[in-house]
Design an enzyme around this catalytic site. Structure first.
Site, PDB file in Angstrom:
ATOM      1  N   ASN A 352       0.833  -1.200   0.000  1.00 50.71           N
ATOM      2  CA  ASN A 352       0.000   0.000   0.000  1.00 50.71           C
ATOM      3  C   ASN A 352       0.870   1.253   0.000  1.00 50.71           C
ATOM      4  O   ASN A 352       0.849   2.054   0.927  1.00 50.71           O
ATOM      5  CB  ASN A 352      -0.932  -0.030   1.211  1.00 50.71           C
ATOM      6  CG  ASN A 352      -2.103   0.915   1.060  1.00 50.71           C
ATOM      7  OD1 ASN A 352      -2.152   1.985   1.651  1.00 50.71           O
ATOM      8  ND2 ASN A 352      -3.068   0.524   0.246  1.00 50.71           N
ATOM      9  N   ARG A 397      -1.187   4.836   1.184  1.00 53.24           N
ATOM     10  CA  ARG A 397      -2.142   5.104   0.096  1.00 53.24           C
ATOM     11  C   ARG A 397      -3.564   5.162   0.633  1.00 53.24           C
ATOM     12  O   ARG A 397      -4.342   6.045   0.276  1.00 53.24           O
ATOM     13  CB  ARG A 397      -2.035   4.050  -1.016  1.00 53.24           C
ATOM     14  CG  ARG A 397      -2.886   4.426  -2.246  1.00 53.24           C
ATOM     15  CD  ARG A 397      -2.783   3.395  -3.362  1.00 53.24           C
ATOM     16  NE  ARG A 397      -3.378   3.922  -4.587  1.00 53.24           N
ATOM     17  CZ  ARG A 397      -4.656   3.841  -4.901  1.00 53.24           C
ATOM     18  NH1 ARG A 397      -5.524   3.278  -4.059  1.00 53.24           N
ATOM     19  NH2 ARG A 397      -5.114   4.330  -6.041  1.00 53.24           N
ATOM     20  N   CYS A 398      -3.902   4.219   1.499  1.00 53.87           N
ATOM     21  CA  CYS A 398      -5.247   4.201   2.096  1.00 53.87           C
ATOM     22  C   CYS A 398      -5.544   5.494   2.855  1.00 53.87           C
ATOM     23  O   CYS A 398      -6.685   5.953   2.900  1.00 53.87           O
ATOM     24  CB  CYS A 398      -5.385   3.030   3.066  1.00 53.87           C
ATOM     25  SG  CYS A 398      -5.591   1.426   2.286  1.00 53.87           S
ATOM     26  N   MET A 399      -4.518   6.075   3.473  1.00 53.57           N
ATOM     27  CA  MET A 399      -4.726   7.231   4.344  1.00 53.57           C
ATOM     28  C   MET A 399      -4.763   8.559   3.594  1.00 53.57           C
ATOM     29  O   MET A 399      -4.784   9.619   4.222  1.00 53.57           O
ATOM     30  CB  MET A 399      -3.608   7.290   5.400  1.00 53.57           C
ATOM     31  CG  MET A 399      -3.625   6.127   6.359  1.00 53.57           C
ATOM     32  SD  MET A 399      -2.487   6.336   7.737  1.00 53.57           S
ATOM     33  CE  MET A 399      -0.895   6.390   6.896  1.00 53.57           C
TER      34      MET A 399
END
Length: 406
Positions: A352, A397-399
């Site tokens: 990620n 990336r998620c954040m």
């Protein structure tokens, strides 16, 4: 708060990142208990002070690299300054939290309307527990039955994964339709920001997908590979029906997207989104979790005169070459080819990665093997601490929700 020079546009995974939306983890994480962890999609309870320190470090790295950082709560506060919008948001917030008792709804609405915009924005994310306003609202049966931990407004601890509830695709915005009920309030917040904030409103940003659509589609499954090509994961959180709807909206709208690579991934919590197993780090280079290679299936949705056609692809690597018109594709295996190391680091979000420029990524420092391999391949790796951040099952990336890339 206005941002007159910010015109949202994202047509790359690796272009220089200029503006991003984050959410700093807060009180909503203090609402997690062993009893509600599964419902709220967590595997463990984070240490809140530490997770905030780690998130602040992440934000600092972004700012130090010239990236404008905007926060969800600030954007929501901006739009709630309008009294009519504030009132409708409160009505919708109560509705999405299942407040159907007329008397309770009336008391809660009056209570919230008297609060300042920043307090409402805080409650929308951190929740409103019975104990927060005890003795103000008459008790219904539910409050008696669930007396110890009754939430009028449930917390949304996954909000710090801003990638999922919304995403820029080309010059338009996608409001996700979340798979889990626990995350649906996040898209309500994003929708109000999209519909009412000057960043979107004054720039006439079109909407490619809407949270009222029945079929689920989440931002972590969407990768913007180029101005003409996107990849969408089809697995635990995103359905094939949603992908077709997105394709139709993009192709019939004024988007530049002409080709969608659909990557079918196993329905497994370890691989909840495509970006947990596959991300782009440079023009011809991708990081990939090798443990699922044999389980992948890849399809192409290609724009044509009849709307679009669908075809099955041989494998991901060949599909990427053709779609992106590249002679060579380099797949970097996270964790290397050691199955145990690779699986351990994938669980801790080694795949990620967040590219902030071509060949320059942010990752968690704990994924030592994957980071070493990327550096050996010439990728510049900026490490951040993620011991607590990773407990929510997401990485850099998620954040982050990019608003602008050059």
């Amino acid at each position: 708060m206005t941002h007159p020079l910010l015109v949202p546009h994202v047509s790359s995974e690796i272009g220089t990142l200029k503006a991003v939306v984050l959410h700093r983890p807060g009180k909503e994480l203090e609402r997690l208990t062993p009893q509600n962890l599964a419902e709220l999609l967590f595997d463990d309870i984070p240490w809140v002070r530490k997770i905030q320190e780690e998130h602040d470090e992440f934000a600092k790295v972004l700012k130090d690299n010239g990236i404008t950082v905007l926060y969800v709560k600030d954007l929501l506060q901006d739009v709630l300054k309008d009294e009519a919008i504030k009132e409708q948001f409160i009505i919708d917030l109560l509705k999405i939290n299942g407040i159907t008792n007329t008397e309770t709804e009336s008391y809660l609405k009056d209570y919230l309307m008297d609060l300042r915009c920043n307090d409402i924005a805080e409650i929308a994310i951190s929740g409103l527990e019975k104990g927060d306003i005890d003795n103000i609202i008459p008790k219904g049966l539910a409050e008696f039955i669930y007396e110890e931990h009754y939430f009028y407004i449930k917390p949304v601890p996954n909000m710090y994964f801003t990638r999922d509830p919304g995403a820029m695709i080309d010059g338009g915005f996608m409001i996700s339709s979340m798979k889990s009920a626990a995350r649906k309030p996040e898209t309500l917040i994003m929708k109000y920001i999209y519909k009412n904030h000057d960043i979107f409103k004054k720039n006439n940003v079109p909407c490619w997908y809407d949270n009222t659509y029945f079929h689920s589609l989440e931002g972590g499954d969407v990768l913007i590979l180029s101005d003409k090509v996107i990849a969408v994961g089809c697995g635990e959180r995103t359905t094939p029906q949603a992908i077709e709807r997105l394709a139709r909206n993009l192709f019939e709208g004024n988007s530049t997207v002409e080709h969608i690579l659909v990557v079918q991934i196993p329905i497994n919590r370890s691989y909840m989104h495509l970006d947990t197993v596959f991300t782009m780090v440079d023009k011809e280079r991708f990081v990939f979790y090798p443990g699922i290679k044999k389980d992948l299936r890849v399809f192409s949705i290609i724009k044509d005169d009849k709307g679009f056609s669908i075809q099955k692809e041989k494998d991901l690597q060949d599909a990427l070459k053709f779609a992106l018109n590249l002679r060579n594709i380099e797949i970097i295996p996270t964790g290397g080819f050691n199955a145990i190391t690779s699986a351990r680091e994938q669980w801790n979000d080694s795949t990620n990665t967040l590219a902030i420029a071509p060949g320059k990524v942010i990752t968690y420092s704990r994924n030592e093997s994957s980071n070493k391999i990327m550096r050996k391949e010439g990728i510049e790796v900026i490490e951040i601490e993620g011991s607590e951040l990773s407990r929510g099952r997401g990485g850099p990336r998620c954040m982050s929700m990019p608003l602008l890339r050059y």
